[in-house]
Design a protein around this motif. Sequence first.
Motif, PDB file in Angstrom:
ATOM      1  N   ALA A   1     -30.911  38.950 -29.463  1.00  0.00           N
ATOM      2  CA  ALA A   1     -29.604  39.593 -29.583  1.00  0.00           C
ATOM      3  C   ALA A   1     -29.257  40.314 -28.281  1.00  0.00           C
ATOM      4  CB  ALA A   1     -29.644  40.787 -30.693  1.00  0.00           C
ATOM      5  N   ALA A   2     -30.286  40.878 -27.627  1.00  0.00           N
ATOM      6  CA  ALA A   2     -29.790  41.543 -26.266  1.00  0.00           C
ATOM      7  C   ALA A   2     -29.426  40.535 -25.241  1.00  0.00           C
ATOM      8  CB  ALA A   2     -31.188  42.467 -25.652  1.00  0.00           C
TER       9      ALA A   2
ATOM     10  N   ASP B   1     -26.023  46.851 -29.216  1.00  0.00           N
ATOM     11  CA  ASP B   1     -27.057  46.248 -30.399  1.00  0.00           C
ATOM     12  C   ASP B   1     -27.102  47.153 -31.784  1.00  0.00           C
ATOM     13  OD1 ASP B   1     -27.360  43.952 -28.720  1.00  0.00           O
ATOM     14  OD2 ASP B   1     -29.206  44.908 -27.962  1.00  0.00           O
ATOM     15  N   VAL B   2     -26.776  48.300 -31.399  1.00  0.00           N
ATOM     16  CA  VAL B   2     -27.049  49.239 -32.876  1.00  0.00           C
ATOM     17  C   VAL B   2     -25.812  49.479 -33.713  1.00  0.00           C
ATOM     18  CG1 VAL B   2     -27.429  51.597 -33.477  1.00  0.00           C
ATOM     19  CG2 VAL B   2     -28.713  50.748 -31.363  1.00  0.00           C
TER      20      VAL B   2
ATOM     21  N   LEU C   1     -21.647  51.052 -21.423  1.00  0.00           N
ATOM     22  CA  LEU C   1     -22.576  50.685 -22.810  1.00  0.00           C
ATOM     23  C   LEU C   1     -24.058  51.446 -22.470  1.00  0.00           C
ATOM     24  CD1 LEU C   1     -23.732  49.208 -25.087  1.00  0.00           C
ATOM     25  CD2 LEU C   1     -24.495  47.365 -23.594  1.00  0.00           C
ATOM     26  N   GLN C   2     -24.534  51.497 -21.287  1.00  0.00           N
ATOM     27  CA  GLN C   2     -25.992  52.298 -21.233  1.00  0.00           C
ATOM     28  C   GLN C   2     -25.650  53.874 -21.416  1.00  0.00           C
ATOM     29  OE1 GLN C   2     -26.666  50.818 -17.087  1.00  0.00           O
ATOM     30  NE2 GLN C   2     -28.057  49.418 -17.752  1.00  0.00           N
ATOM     31  N   LYS C   3     -24.611  54.346 -20.971  1.00  0.00           N
ATOM     32  CA  LYS C   3     -24.193  55.652 -21.144  1.00  0.00           C
ATOM     33  C   LYS C   3     -24.106  55.772 -22.729  1.00  0.00           C
ATOM     34  CE  LYS C   3     -21.223  59.377 -20.231  1.00  0.00           C
ATOM     35  NZ  LYS C   3     -19.849  59.816 -19.439  1.00  0.00           N
TER      36      LYS C   3
ATOM     37  N   MET D   1     -26.726  57.698 -26.478  1.00  0.00           N
ATOM     38  CA  MET D   1     -26.167  58.750 -27.546  1.00  0.00           C
ATOM     39  C   MET D   1     -27.198  58.221 -28.915  1.00  0.00           C
ATOM     40  SD  MET D   1     -22.666  58.445 -29.962  1.00  0.00           S
ATOM     41  CE  MET D   1     -23.097  56.776 -30.406  1.00  0.00           C
ATOM     42  N   HIS D   2     -27.571  57.124 -29.029  1.00  0.00           N
ATOM     43  CA  HIS D   2     -28.358  56.540 -30.156  1.00  0.00           C
ATOM     44  C   HIS D   2     -29.796  57.044 -30.131  1.00  0.00           C
ATOM     45  CE1 HIS D   2     -25.177  54.169 -31.900  1.00  0.00           C
ATOM     46  NE2 HIS D   2     -25.098  53.522 -30.726  1.00  0.00           N
TER      47      HIS D   2
END
Length: 76
Positions: free
Chosen positions: A35-36, A55-56, A67-69, A73-74
């Motif tokens: 998926a990644a 992916d979440v 996206l990395q930022k 959050m997750h």
Amino acid sequence: SLQYHIKTHMEKEEDRLPFKCNECDKRFSSKANLAAHENSHLVDGDTGKKIYQCDVCDQMYGNKGALQKHILMHIG
């Protein structure tokens, strides 16, 4: 052990890496890794620009840094 290494070497690639990318045929040992990887193939149909997807939660971003930022959050 040597016996283990010989056994794993002899296994078929499909057994060791059962998850295959439909775009480029690369293979992965886990669904999460596939998926990644598949995110590297996402492109906006209108602009032709690369899309980075979480992916979440499936949120999409126009650049990898955003996206990395978001991913923080997750996990934070």
